[in-house]
Write an enzyme that holds these catalytic residues in place. Structure first.
Site, PDB file in Angstrom:
ATOM      1  N   LYS A 127       0.818  -1.214   0.000  1.00  0.00           N
ATOM      2  CA  LYS A 127       0.000   0.000   0.000  1.00  0.00           C
ATOM      3  C   LYS A 127       0.858   1.272   0.000  1.00  0.00           C
ATOM      4  O   LYS A 127       0.318   2.382  -0.043  1.00  0.00           O
ATOM      5  CB  LYS A 127      -0.947  -0.023   1.199  1.00  0.00           C
ATOM      6  CG  LYS A 127      -1.968  -1.162   1.128  1.00  0.00           C
ATOM      7  CD  LYS A 127      -2.854  -1.182   2.360  1.00  0.00           C
ATOM      8  CE  LYS A 127      -3.852  -2.321   2.326  1.00  0.00           C
ATOM      9  NZ  LYS A 127      -3.218  -3.654   2.447  1.00  0.00           N
ATOM     10  N   LYS A 162      -8.351   1.508   6.194  1.00  0.00           N
ATOM     11  CA  LYS A 162      -7.876   0.129   6.338  1.00  0.00           C
ATOM     12  C   LYS A 162      -6.476   0.111   6.946  1.00  0.00           C
ATOM     13  O   LYS A 162      -5.760   1.123   6.919  1.00  0.00           O
ATOM     14  CB  LYS A 162      -7.870  -0.578   4.976  1.00  0.00           C
ATOM     15  CG  LYS A 162      -7.139   0.148   3.853  1.00  0.00           C
ATOM     16  CD  LYS A 162      -7.390  -0.531   2.497  1.00  0.00           C
ATOM     17  CE  LYS A 162      -6.775   0.257   1.356  1.00  0.00           C
ATOM     18  NZ  LYS A 162      -7.039  -0.371   0.036  1.00  0.00           N
ATOM     19  N   ARG A 212      -8.634  -7.734 -10.193  1.00  0.00           N
ATOM     20  CA  ARG A 212      -7.284  -8.209  -9.924  1.00  0.00           C
ATOM     21  C   ARG A 212      -6.619  -8.539 -11.268  1.00  0.00           C
ATOM     22  O   ARG A 212      -7.105  -9.395 -12.013  1.00  0.00           O
ATOM     23  CB  ARG A 212      -7.330  -9.444  -9.029  1.00  0.00           C
ATOM     24  CG  ARG A 212      -6.036 -10.273  -8.954  1.00  0.00           C
ATOM     25  CD  ARG A 212      -4.800  -9.506  -8.505  1.00  0.00           C
ATOM     26  NE  ARG A 212      -4.951  -8.846  -7.228  1.00  0.00           N
ATOM     27  CZ  ARG A 212      -4.715  -9.438  -6.050  1.00  0.00           C
ATOM     28  NH1 ARG A 212      -4.335 -10.689  -6.012  1.00  0.00           N
ATOM     29  NH2 ARG A 212      -4.855  -8.743  -4.943  1.00  0.00           N
ATOM     30  N   ARG A 226     -13.706  -9.015  -9.241  1.00  0.00           N
ATOM     31  CA  ARG A 226     -14.245  -9.484  -7.960  1.00  0.00           C
ATOM     32  C   ARG A 226     -15.331  -8.525  -7.522  1.00  0.00           C
ATOM     33  O   ARG A 226     -15.062  -7.355  -7.226  1.00  0.00           O
ATOM     34  CB  ARG A 226     -13.123  -9.563  -6.921  1.00  0.00           C
ATOM     35  CG  ARG A 226     -11.977 -10.469  -7.352  1.00  0.00           C
ATOM     36  CD  ARG A 226     -10.755 -10.300  -6.492  1.00  0.00           C
ATOM     37  NE  ARG A 226     -10.233  -8.933  -6.562  1.00  0.00           N
ATOM     38  CZ  ARG A 226      -9.207  -8.505  -5.821  1.00  0.00           C
ATOM     39  NH1 ARG A 226      -8.605  -9.313  -4.978  1.00  0.00           N
ATOM     40  NH2 ARG A 226      -8.789  -7.253  -5.932  1.00  0.00           N
ATOM     41  N   ARG A 234     -16.270  -4.738   0.700  1.00  0.00           N
ATOM     42  CA  ARG A 234     -15.040  -5.429   0.308  1.00  0.00           C
ATOM     43  C   ARG A 234     -15.315  -6.408  -0.823  1.00  0.00           C
ATOM     44  O   ARG A 234     -16.315  -7.124  -0.800  1.00  0.00           O
ATOM     45  CB  ARG A 234     -14.443  -6.169   1.500  1.00  0.00           C
ATOM     46  CG  ARG A 234     -14.157  -5.261   2.692  1.00  0.00           C
ATOM     47  CD  ARG A 234     -13.859  -6.072   3.939  1.00  0.00           C
ATOM     48  NE  ARG A 234     -14.987  -6.929   4.308  1.00  0.00           N
ATOM     49  CZ  ARG A 234     -14.920  -7.880   5.237  1.00  0.00           C
ATOM     50  NH1 ARG A 234     -13.779  -8.107   5.867  1.00  0.00           N
ATOM     51  NH2 ARG A 234     -15.989  -8.608   5.527  1.00  0.00           N
ATOM     52  N   ASP A 274      -4.600  -4.246  -8.016  1.00  0.00           N
ATOM     53  CA  ASP A 274      -6.039  -4.075  -7.849  1.00  0.00           C
ATOM     54  C   ASP A 274      -6.456  -2.771  -8.509  1.00  0.00           C
ATOM     55  O   ASP A 274      -5.841  -1.724  -8.265  1.00  0.00           O
ATOM     56  CB  ASP A 274      -6.411  -4.052  -6.365  1.00  0.00           C
ATOM     57  CG  ASP A 274      -6.096  -5.368  -5.668  1.00  0.00           C
ATOM     58  OD1 ASP A 274      -6.027  -6.402  -6.364  1.00  0.00           O
ATOM     59  OD2 ASP A 274      -5.920  -5.370  -4.432  1.00  0.00           O
ATOM     60  N   GLU A 282      -3.774  -0.937  -5.198  1.00  0.00           N
ATOM     61  CA  GLU A 282      -2.695  -1.670  -4.539  1.00  0.00           C
ATOM     62  C   GLU A 282      -1.831  -2.373  -5.572  1.00  0.00           C
ATOM     63  O   GLU A 282      -2.298  -2.722  -6.659  1.00  0.00           O
ATOM     64  CB  GLU A 282      -3.240  -2.720  -3.553  1.00  0.00           C
ATOM     65  CG  GLU A 282      -3.926  -2.155  -2.335  1.00  0.00           C
ATOM     66  CD  GLU A 282      -4.279  -3.226  -1.305  1.00  0.00           C
ATOM     67  OE1 GLU A 282      -3.690  -4.338  -1.357  1.00  0.00           O
ATOM     68  OE2 GLU A 282      -5.129  -2.956  -0.441  1.00  0.00           O
ATOM     69  N   ASN A 284       0.263  -5.781  -5.228  1.00  0.00           N
ATOM     70  CA  ASN A 284       0.502  -6.902  -4.325  1.00  0.00           C
ATOM     71  C   ASN A 284       1.724  -7.695  -4.779  1.00  0.00           C
ATOM     72  O   ASN A 284       1.736  -8.268  -5.870  1.00  0.00           O
ATOM     73  CB  ASN A 284      -0.719  -7.817  -4.296  1.00  0.00           C
ATOM     74  CG  ASN A 284      -1.955  -7.097  -3.772  1.00  0.00           C
ATOM     75  OD1 ASN A 284      -2.140  -6.978  -2.571  1.00  0.00           O
ATOM     76  ND2 ASN A 284      -2.785  -6.602  -4.680  1.00  0.00           N
TER      77      ASN A 284
END
Length: 314
Positions: A127, A162, A212, A226, A234, A274, A282, A284
């Site tokens: 992040k 978050k 994603r 998603r 979420r 994301d 983000e 990842n």
């Protein structure tokens, strides 16, 4: 190019994974299909003695059978530098335990290829790394200062709050402009986390899905959308998000092209980003997921593409 024979997988214990959606399982079973010998260990089995990194590993055989997906052999203590490849795949939280394991694995990389590069994993918190591309992101604040967070919400209206080093959708809150629980929420975060928090502009497009996108060696190879459950902010599949097939938009291809060189420079062979609407939220790099879902919906066999890339690096 050295031939790969032995692959060690640093992961959460294989008994705990859900093979239907587990990317580590997909990567490992592809390695097994190529004739590599798999060894399993959890991060607490790592040791450093007199400059040598050891792990107590177990030979691992995998089967794509729910409820009967693995067999582990007799534990043995090995010098990890004798492995050809180590997959760094345990899930966050990205805490000091995680960071320490990257310091140990850095001692054997790149002679033993660690995927992803442990030094860059340590230096690229998911992040925070993404903020290097601020123009591709929604408005984002990283702080522990309650006054800053209130000022941000007053400006944004709705926001997402978050943990900075969380994962899987845990601890993600949607705070609206008239939410009277913000003070209590900040008190709770302050008690739970020593680190700053992250606040982000709420993007209504999340109701259409949080995409994603998976990149191998800096190139996009597949994506899954998603969609959050009706009464949840979420979209993470761990939190009840529904996966559905998708294609990359022109904007998403632009985002991937922008970040690709940085991913390659850092030795990130497998990355999941994301994207909500037109914005990346983000990057990842620890243990990105989505490999099995992409293949399930008729997309690329990303595990095979990843091992092709690893073989080229070796």
């Amino acid at each position: 190019m050295a031939k790969i024979k032995n692959v060690a997988v640093q992961m959460d214990h294989v008994s705990t994974i859900n093979i239907a959606g587990d990317s580590t399982f997909a990567m490992s079973i592809e390695a097994q299909s190529r004739g590599y010998k798999l060894f399993h260990y959890t991060p607490d089995r790592l040791s450093l003695r007199d400059g040598t990194v050891y792990a107590t590993v177990e030979p691992m055989e995998l089967r794509d059978t729910k409820g009967d997906h693995y067999t582990l052999g007799t534990p043995e203590r090995v010098d990890l530098s004798t492995m050809d490849v180590v997959l760094l795949r345990q899930d966050p939280p990205f805490d000091m335990s995680y960071i320490t394991s990257t310091h140990l694995l850095e001692r054997i990389h790149p002679r033993t290829l660690v995927v992803n590069d442990p030094a860059w994993v340590r230096n690229s918190p998911e992040k925070i790394f993404v903020t290097e591309f601020a123009d591709l992101m929604p408005a984002t604040l990283i702080t522990r200062d309650p006054a800053e967070i209130r000022r941000f919400r007053d400006e944004m209206g709705d926001m997402i709050l978050k943990p900075l080093y969380g994962n899987g959708g845990a601890g993600v809150f949607h705070s609206t402009k008239d939410d009277r629980n913000l003070s209590s929420l900040l008190e709770m975060f302050g008690q739970m986390f020593r680190e700053p928090f992250i606040a982000q502009q709420y993007l209504p497009d999340v109701r259409k899905g949080d995409k994603r996108i998976i990149l191998v060696d800096g190139e996009p190879v597949g994506a899954i959308n998603r969609v959050p459950a009706e009464h949840d902010a979420r979209s993470n599949m761990h939190a009840g998000g529904r996966p559905e097939p998708t294609e990359l938009t022109a904007r998403e291809k632009e985002i991937c092209a922008r970040i690709g060189p940085s991913l390659r420079e850092r030795g990130f062979l497998l990355v999941g980003i994301d994207v909500i609407g037109d914005y990346m939220t983000e990057i990842n790099v620890t243990s990105p997921t989505g490999i099995r879902e992409v293949k399930k919906f008729g997309g690329a066999d990303i595990a095979a593409l990843l091992w092709d890339a690893i073989e080229k690096k070796r």
